[in-house]
Write a protein that holds these residues in place. Structure first.
Motif, mmCIF file in Angstrom:
data_model
loop_
_atom_site.group_PDB
_atom_site.id
_atom_site.type_symbol
_atom_site.label_atom_id
_atom_site.label_comp_id
_atom_site.label_asym_id
_atom_site.label_seq_id
_atom_site.Cartn_x
_atom_site.Cartn_y
_atom_site.Cartn_z
ATOM 1 N N GLY A 496 0.813 -1.205 0.000
ATOM 2 C CA GLY A 496 0.000 0.000 0.000
ATOM 3 C C GLY A 496 0.846 1.254 0.000
ATOM 4 O O GLY A 496 2.056 1.222 0.232
ATOM 5 N N SER A 497 0.211 2.377 -0.256
ATOM 6 C CA SER A 497 0.913 3.655 -0.293
ATOM 7 C C SER A 497 0.876 4.319 1.079
ATOM 8 O O SER A 497 0.186 3.858 1.998
ATOM 9 C CB SER A 497 0.265 4.575 -1.327
ATOM 10 N N ARG A 498 1.576 5.425 1.210
ATOM 11 C CA ARG A 498 1.582 6.159 2.478
ATOM 12 C C ARG A 498 0.213 6.766 2.783
ATOM 13 O O ARG A 498 -0.064 7.139 3.914
ATOM 14 C CB ARG A 498 2.648 7.246 2.438
ATOM 15 N N LYS A 499 -0.614 6.882 1.769
ATOM 16 C CA LYS A 499 -1.958 7.407 1.977
ATOM 17 C C LYS A 499 -2.915 6.344 2.515
ATOM 18 O O LYS A 499 -4.035 6.652 2.905
ATOM 19 C CB LYS A 499 -2.508 7.972 0.667
ATOM 20 N N SER A 500 -2.485 5.093 2.502
ATOM 21 C CA SER A 500 -3.339 4.014 3.001
ATOM 22 C C SER A 500 -3.503 4.131 4.509
ATOM 23 O O SER A 500 -2.661 4.714 5.207
ATOM 24 C CB SER A 500 -2.732 2.658 2.642
ATOM 25 N N SER A 501 -4.575 3.529 5.015
ATOM 26 C CA SER A 501 -4.837 3.567 6.451
ATOM 27 C C SER A 501 -3.783 2.757 7.204
ATOM 28 O O SER A 501 -3.150 1.858 6.628
ATOM 29 C CB SER A 501 -6.219 2.995 6.741
ATOM 30 N N PRO A 502 -3.579 3.039 8.484
ATOM 31 C CA PRO A 502 -2.602 2.270 9.271
ATOM 32 C C PRO A 502 -2.890 0.771 9.259
ATOM 33 O O PRO A 502 -1.945 -0.032 9.181
ATOM 34 C CB PRO A 502 -2.733 2.861 10.674
ATOM 35 N N ARG A 504 -4.417 -0.919 6.921
ATOM 36 C CA ARG A 504 -4.080 -1.415 5.584
ATOM 37 C C ARG A 504 -2.578 -1.598 5.442
ATOM 38 O O ARG A 504 -2.102 -2.608 4.894
ATOM 39 C CB ARG A 504 -4.602 -0.411 4.554
ATOM 40 N N ARG A 505 -1.812 -0.657 5.934
ATOM 41 C CA ARG A 505 -0.356 -0.764 5.874
ATOM 42 C C ARG A 505 0.161 -1.900 6.735
ATOM 43 O O ARG A 505 1.104 -2.596 6.362
ATOM 44 C CB ARG A 505 0.281 0.555 6.339
ATOM 45 N N LEU A 506 -0.473 -2.104 7.882
ATOM 46 C CA LEU A 506 -0.052 -3.189 8.766
ATOM 47 C C LEU A 506 -0.264 -4.537 8.099
ATOM 48 O O LEU A 506 0.635 -5.388 8.083
ATOM 49 C CB LEU A 506 -0.825 -3.117 10.087
ATOM 50 N N TYR A 507 -1.463 -4.747 7.557
ATOM 51 C CA TYR A 507 -1.744 -6.023 6.887
ATOM 52 C C TYR A 507 -0.825 -6.221 5.685
ATOM 53 O O TYR A 507 -0.320 -7.332 5.443
ATOM 54 C CB TYR A 507 -3.207 -6.065 6.440
ATOM 55 N N GLY A 508 -0.598 -5.133 4.935
ATOM 56 C CA GLY A 508 0.302 -5.229 3.794
ATOM 57 C C GLY A 508 1.720 -5.568 4.202
ATOM 58 O O GLY A 508 2.400 -6.364 3.546
ATOM 59 N N SER A 509 2.168 -4.977 5.306
ATOM 60 C CA SER A 509 3.518 -5.263 5.798
ATOM 61 C C SER A 509 3.657 -6.716 6.226
ATOM 62 O O SER A 509 4.697 -7.350 5.987
ATOM 63 C CB SER A 509 3.854 -4.336 6.967
ATOM 64 N N VAL A 510 2.612 -7.252 6.853
ATOM 65 C CA VAL A 510 2.646 -8.651 7.293
ATOM 66 C C VAL A 510 2.736 -9.578 6.085
ATOM 67 O O VAL A 510 3.540 -10.523 6.057
ATOM 68 C CB VAL A 510 1.406 -8.980 8.145
ATOM 69 N N VAL A 511 1.926 -9.307 5.062
ATOM 70 C CA VAL A 511 1.939 -10.147 3.860
ATOM 71 C C VAL A 511 3.292 -10.052 3.166
ATOM 72 O O VAL A 511 3.899 -11.073 2.809
ATOM 73 C CB VAL A 511 0.805 -9.734 2.902
ATOM 74 N N THR A 512 3.774 -8.845 2.964
ATOM 75 C CA THR A 512 5.057 -8.650 2.285
ATOM 76 C C THR A 512 6.198 -9.293 3.066
ATOM 77 O O THR A 512 7.040 -10.002 2.498
ATOM 78 C CB THR A 512 5.341 -7.152 2.104
ATOM 79 N N GLY A 513 6.217 -9.058 4.379
ATOM 80 C CA GLY A 513 7.255 -9.660 5.220
ATOM 81 C C GLY A 513 7.206 -11.170 5.199
ATOM 82 O O GLY A 513 8.251 -11.836 5.184
ATOM 83 N N ALA A 514 5.995 -11.739 5.167
ATOM 84 C CA ALA A 514 5.850 -13.203 5.152
ATOM 85 C C ALA A 514 6.408 -13.790 3.857
ATOM 86 O O ALA A 514 7.095 -14.825 3.877
ATOM 87 C CB ALA A 514 4.379 -13.574 5.319
#
Length: 550
Positions: A496-502, A504-514
């Motif tokens: 997600g972008s910096r404009k995404s909700s916290p 949304r960014r958290l879930y995206g970070s978990v998926v990307t990190g996984a």
């Protein structure tokens, strides 16, 4: 303060296409202040966002390259024998250092490889050898042999390990510029560092990694050229240049010229590099066309073709040809290279005006082409390009069964293997990502998706024209960086972008990190069969996930 590899943007955070720009302010005679304002607006429009953390933009990929390089150089001398096609290229490189061209083996020697490995590198006879690949890759191997000696494994593989390490740094920088994110640049570098195809080739004296190196270097040069050209275009238009008619010229494009040299060298490793020259040349011109269209010029198509297309050909093609021909210097300077005196023995009625040396080289290339397209000798590890992305039949470079009690084997039976299996997380995930990029490019007109697909198309699609030829999955290393870029692009979408909700960014970070963590774990799992470790045969079998891998 931004931390290591913090993202400045993601694939969803910057403009994905080039649309028209209002130039009302430009068409008036601008003051210096208004010109700078318009220039800034045009530059943002033409270039989109960019990563802002310059320190970690260099430090992150450099750290990854150092760690990845350490793994590539660690025990580089293992195995202490010629592996797979090293039997050709390593010895041909040694011949280059002796006479400047490939010599055939001495017919009086029965076991050339055994003698060569023992340290006797002069295993050649007095006649030239006919080979089917140009010289660049073998000259690169020869550089390692010149520095460290042709009589040891470090010399044979030094160039591959060095190039493999450099491409990790290049990948981090290129992905950062392409995707506008330091985080995604670091991610791409890390994924390439843990890809099995790239890793195995970085530890073996073969040619395909060098095709990838020069193609990736050219891709990076063209990205720099795109940014420089659009910045120059924005400056000229902001200061009153007319976008109608033939529009403003962009002058000498040094980075485009550098790309031409790199692409000539890619073709000088293997002729498959020619497809990168064709595709990347077209891609670069299309970028120019889209920039002129964005400025609202009425004749942007004709202007782009005349000003940019023709000039691109003039700037790139002669340099590519010059770089390619320069790689044949050893052959040109020789008297006894293969077919070197062919023209003198075969006078031509119609082409007698062509220098003999060039007619001889042309004949050599005709013979090379004939062998390359007709090669159909069956091989147990040949594979169809339809299976390459999913690694249907990876290539075993070396395999040895080890009995109990030998080489530290404590099991009933052990195995040693070097298998060019790509990282399944990267290649299977990348296959899915390619489908997503096709949609983003076709429907969203995202130039970054198109650029990644261009690299894939150049390195992959031409092989479908040679399905009756004996070809192998390990050729896929030439387009591995673009598989990594495709996966990284989609991970950026998930992030997600910096404009995404916290949230949304958290879930995206978990998926990307996984995904990244799984890729690292997969690399660790397959590591023993990348580096010729002695492991129980049952452990080797556990790593053969598909029956076709055996």
């Amino acid at each position: 303060m931004p931390g290591p590899c913090r993202s400045a943007a993601s694939p969803g955070a910057v403009p994905t296409y080039d649309g028209p720009v209002t130039l009302t302010a430009v068409k008036q005679v601008p003051s210096s202040e208004s010109a700078e304002r318009v220039r800034a607006q045009l530059r943002v429009r033409l270039l989109g966002g960019s990563a802002s953390n310059r320190f970690w933009g260099w430090a992150g990929p450099t750290i990854i390259a150092l760690i990845g390089g350490f793994l590539r150089f660690w025990h580089l001398d293992r195995p202490e024998k010629l592996v797979f096609d090293e039997t050709y290229y390593v010895k041909q490189a040694a011949s280059y250092l002796q006479v400047g061209y490939e010599q055939a083996g001495d017919p009086a020697i029965k076991e050339h490889d055994k003698l060569f490995v023992s340290g006797t590198t002069d295993v050649f006879g007095s006649t030239a050898d006919f080979v089917v690949h140009p010289p660049v890759g073998k000259w690169m191997i020869a550089l390692g042999e010149l520095l460290l000696g042709a009589d040891n494994q470090w010399g044979w593989r030094f160039a591959s390990a060095l190039v493999g390490t450099l491409t990790l740094l290049m990948m981090g920088r290129i992905a950062r510029r392409l995707l506008g994110s330091t985080l995604l640049g670091c991610t791409a570098a890390l994924l390439l560092a843990v890809d099995g195809q790239h890793f195995v080739h970085s530890r073996t004296g073969l040619l395909d990694l060098f095709v990838m190196f020069w193609a990736l270097a050219a891709f990076g040069c063209l990205l720099l050229d795109r940014d420089r050209a659009r910045t120059r275009l924005a400056t000229k238009v902001a200061h009153g240049a007319d976008v109608d008619g033939f529009g403003p010229g962009l002058g000498i494009r040094w980075w485009r010229m550098a790309a031409g040299i790199c692409l000539g060298l890619a073709a000088g490793v293997k002729w498959s590099g020619l497809f990168f020259l064709a595709v990347f040349g077209i891609m670069s011109v299309l970028w120019d066309l889209s920039a002129r269209r964005s400025l609202g010029g009425r004749h942007w198509w004709a202007t782009g073709l005349v000003r940019d297309g023709g000039w691109a050909a003039v700037q790139m093609l002669p340099l590519a040809l010059a770089a390619y021909l320069a790689s044949w210097t050893g052959w040109f300077r020789s008297e006894n290279g293969y077919h070197r005196q062919w023209a003198g023995a075969h006078p031509s009625e119609h082409f007698g005006w062509v220098p003999d040396v060039l007619r001889s080289l042309w004949k050599y290339h005709q013979d090379m082409y004939s062998v390359n397209v007709k090669l159909s000798t069956p091989h147990p590890y040949q594979s169809n390009p339809w299976s390459w992305l999913v690694m249907g039949r990876p290539t075993a470079f070396e395999y040895e069964g080890v009995p109990h009690g030998q080489k530290g084997c404590t099991a009933a039976e052990c195995s040693q293997a070097i298998t060019a299996i790509g990282n399944p997380v990267i290649w299977w995930g990348g296959t899915i990502a390619i489908g997503i990029l096709l949609v983003r490019w076709a429907l969203g007109r995202d130039w970054r998706a198109g650029a990644i697909l261009a690299g894939l198309a150049a390195g992959y699609l031409p092989w479908f024209n040679y399905q009756d030829r004996t070809i192998y999955n390990f050729y896929a290393v030439a387009f591995a960086p673009w598989v990594v870029l495709a996966l990284t692009y989609v991970l950026g979408m998930a992030l997600g972008s910096r404009k995404s909700s916290p949230d949304r960014r958290l879930y995206g970070s978990v998926v990307t990190g996984a995904v990244v963590l799984l890729a690292v774990m997969a690399f660790a799992w397959f590591y023993p069969i990348y580096v010729y470790e002695v492991i129980p045969r049952t452990s080797w079998s556990d790593r053969m996930w598909l029956p076709s891998w055996i």
